[in-house]
Enzyme design. Structure first.
Site, PDB file in Angstrom:
ATOM      1  N   HIS A  91      -7.615  50.375  19.687  1.00 34.72           N
ATOM      2  CA  HIS A  91      -6.993  50.960  18.491  1.00 34.72           C
ATOM      3  C   HIS A  91      -7.338  50.087  17.291  1.00 34.72           C
ATOM      4  O   HIS A  91      -7.484  48.874  17.425  1.00 34.72           O
ATOM      5  CB  HIS A  91      -5.458  51.022  18.671  1.00 34.72           C
ATOM      6  CG  HIS A  91      -4.782  51.984  17.731  1.00 34.72           C
ATOM      7  ND1 HIS A  91      -4.622  51.737  16.399  1.00 34.72           N
ATOM      8  CD2 HIS A  91      -4.240  53.214  17.961  1.00 34.72           C
ATOM      9  CE1 HIS A  91      -3.994  52.772  15.836  1.00 34.72           C
ATOM     10  NE2 HIS A  91      -3.752  53.689  16.755  1.00 34.72           N
ATOM     11  N   ASP A  93      -6.544  47.978  13.908  1.00 41.37           N
ATOM     12  CA  ASP A  93      -5.386  47.089  13.707  1.00 41.37           C
ATOM     13  C   ASP A  93      -4.517  47.531  12.527  1.00 41.37           C
ATOM     14  O   ASP A  93      -3.695  46.771  12.030  1.00 41.37           O
ATOM     15  CB  ASP A  93      -5.859  45.631  13.528  1.00 41.37           C
ATOM     16  CG  ASP A  93      -6.676  45.448  12.254  1.00 41.37           C
ATOM     17  OD1 ASP A  93      -6.910  46.452  11.546  1.00 41.37           O
ATOM     18  OD2 ASP A  93      -7.089  44.304  11.974  1.00 41.37           O
ATOM     19  N   ASP A  94      -4.677  48.798  12.115  1.00 41.50           N
ATOM     20  CA  ASP A  94      -3.884  49.298  10.984  1.00 41.50           C
ATOM     21  C   ASP A  94      -2.561  49.894  11.443  1.00 41.50           C
ATOM     22  O   ASP A  94      -1.937  50.647  10.725  1.00 41.50           O
ATOM     23  CB  ASP A  94      -4.694  50.346  10.201  1.00 41.50           C
ATOM     24  CG  ASP A  94      -5.250  51.442  11.079  1.00 41.50           C
ATOM     25  OD1 ASP A  94      -5.466  51.177  12.283  1.00 41.50           O
ATOM     26  OD2 ASP A  94      -5.469  52.562  10.577  1.00 41.50           O
ATOM     27  N   ASP A 206      12.124  94.846  -8.789  1.00 39.86           N
ATOM     28  CA  ASP A 206      11.481  94.763  -7.473  1.00 39.86           C
ATOM     29  C   ASP A 206      11.485  96.145  -6.812  1.00 39.86           C
ATOM     30  O   ASP A 206      12.209  96.399  -5.851  1.00 39.86           O
ATOM     31  CB  ASP A 206      12.257  93.740  -6.610  1.00 39.86           C
ATOM     32  CG  ASP A 206      11.613  93.500  -5.256  1.00 39.86           C
ATOM     33  OD1 ASP A 206      10.424  93.839  -5.084  1.00 39.86           O
ATOM     34  OD2 ASP A 206      12.316  92.978  -4.362  1.00 39.86           O
TER      35      ASP A 206
END
Ligand code: SPV
Ligand code: MG
Length: 434
Positions: A91, A93-94, A206
């Site tokens: 993975h 390292d953040d 509407d």
């Protein structure tokens, strides 16, 4: 001795040199297995990738050093680590700080239990998938990708959260507004092009008085500055012969779904007072309109959702169910159950009974009157889409009136300033305004 195995979790939406770096490094330790995150693993945590799982898999398995691609069905690595028992996990390292540090801690604990090792490599500065996704978002999307996103969200999320939009600016709010809740980012999944707010913002009632061509001009503005899916409020759908053109026009523009309601006569908004009774369309006639729409559509992904007005018309949950079943048989891809009853009990009764018969046909709700009910409750009832149908327009009107009154009262605009967004912010709001 058997080759060691190395596990790497990936989204794989954007492949950049940082990812190639981690794959190359991982492959030096042994056979690299990529755990590719599925849409449903990602959806509760961040927006869906642009590419589908199958498309991402097709790309990732061709990368040199990747031996196998397996699905990672969970945001946490733990279930797959227990399943594949790799010797290593690699993975960047953040993940030392922020919400990811929890994920890191459980990976270390699991790998220690398995007798394996965690390899952390310095992540490539300036290259981070989330940042690239942000940049990509500024480039927009294509009609085809946007159109298909609603079905992907339905497959990936317990409930799809939709908010009303009526112009580009409200579209930007749906696109960008997010809050942090229990360590997760919560945002809207898509937009509702409402007939009520479209016509109100044009100063019109509407009553199906604003035609598709005019409404499409507004939708084009929204399409230009957003990437999330749009559900179009198609009122009654008009004549079946006209509806087929509506379907194709919406598809061509990348709208994901149209919802049409089983009413006849001059259409009035469903939330009008109880004295306004509207007739329901004959079941066969409305079913035929749905079937014609389904036959007309060009893509597989476009959805035609049948909106049940039985409860609005003062009829029973049984009548709504009978109609819902007929419309699904006619080809409807989903049903929207509407009511102006305040408790929401009738909606709940409908959903529970409908779910007993059709376990997978999406149910849509519009909790305007029963707004004390929560998304958690809707999930329990089997609801798949919740539409907050008019809130941005309703919020903006009183805000504008307040400012207008303040200017009149004071004969100047200084006192209105705290009620307004600073000029600097409005200038910076729209990208490209330099
Ligand atoms: C709309 O938003 O225009 C709708 C939903 O059709 S409702 O106003 O609740 O009828
Ligand atoms: Mg409407």
């Amino acid at each position: 001795m058997a080759m060691k195995t190395v596990y790497l979790g990936l989204t794989g939406d954007i492949i950049h040199p940082g990812i190639i770096n981690i794959i190359t490094e991982g492959a030096t330790y042994g056979n690299l297995i990529v755990g590719l995150l599925t849409d449903s693993a990602i959806a509760p945590h961040k927006r869906l990738p642009y590419l589908t799982f199958e498309q991402r898999k097709a790309v990732v398995q061709q990368i040199k050093g990747v031996v196998e691609v397996v699905p990672q069905e969970d945001w946490s690595y733990v279930p797959n680590l227990l399943k594949y028992k790799p010797d290593y996990i690699i993975h960047g390292d953040d993940w030392m700080t922020g919400p990811e540090s929890k994920i890191r801690a459980e990976v270390f604990e699991t790998m220690a239990r398995l007798g394996g090792e965690v390899i952390e490599i310095p992540y490539t500065k300036g290259l981070n998938s989330s940042a690239l996704v942000e940049q990509q978002r500024s480039l927009g999307t294509t009609p085809e990708i946007r159109l298909g996103t609603l079905r992907r969200l339905l497959a990936a999320k317990p409930i799809v959260r939709i908010l009303e939009v009526h112009h580009g600016l409200s579209g930007l709010i749906v696109e960008h507004v997010a809050v942090q809740k229990n360590g997760e980012t919560v945002s809207f999944d898509g937009m509702w092009s409402s007939s009520l707010t479209d016509s109100t913002s044009k100063g019109k009632p509407d009553i199906e008085a604003v035609d598709l061509t005019t409404r499409l001009q507004g939708i084009t503005d929204i399409l230009e500055c957003t990437t999330k899916p749009i559900i179009y409020d198609g009122d009654t759908g008009g004549l079946a012969e006209h509806f087929v053109y509506t379907v194709r026009t919406l598809e061509r523009n990348g709208v994901s779904a149209v919802i049409i309601e089983d009413k006849v006569g001059l259409k009035k908004n469903s939330l009008f007072g109880t004295d306004v009774k509207q007739d329901l369309a004959p079941i066969e006639e409305f079913s035929e309109k749905i079937s014609m729409g389904k036959r007309a559509q060009v893509t597989k992904s476009f959805m035609i959702i049948a909106r049940l007005e039985a409860l609005i018309a003062g009829q029973s949950v049984e009548e709504a169910l009978k109609r819902a079943f007929a419309y699904v048989e006619a080809g409807a891809d989903g049903v929207m159950i509407h009511s102006k009853e305040k408790s929401g009990d009738d909606i709940k009764a409908f959903c529970l009974a409908f779910r007993k018969v059709y376990s997978h046909i999406p149910i849509v709700v519009v909790p305007t009157t029963y707004n004390h009910r929560t998304e958690e409750e809707f999930i329990e009832w089997g609801v798949n889409i919740v539409i907050y149908a008019n809130h941005l327009l309703r919020a903006s009107y009183p805000a504008m009136v307040n400012v207008a009154q303040s200017i009149l009262e004071h004969g100047r605009s200084k006192e209105a300033d705290p009620l307004c967004m600073p000029i600097k912010e409005i200038l910076e709001l729209i990208p490209g305004t330099k």
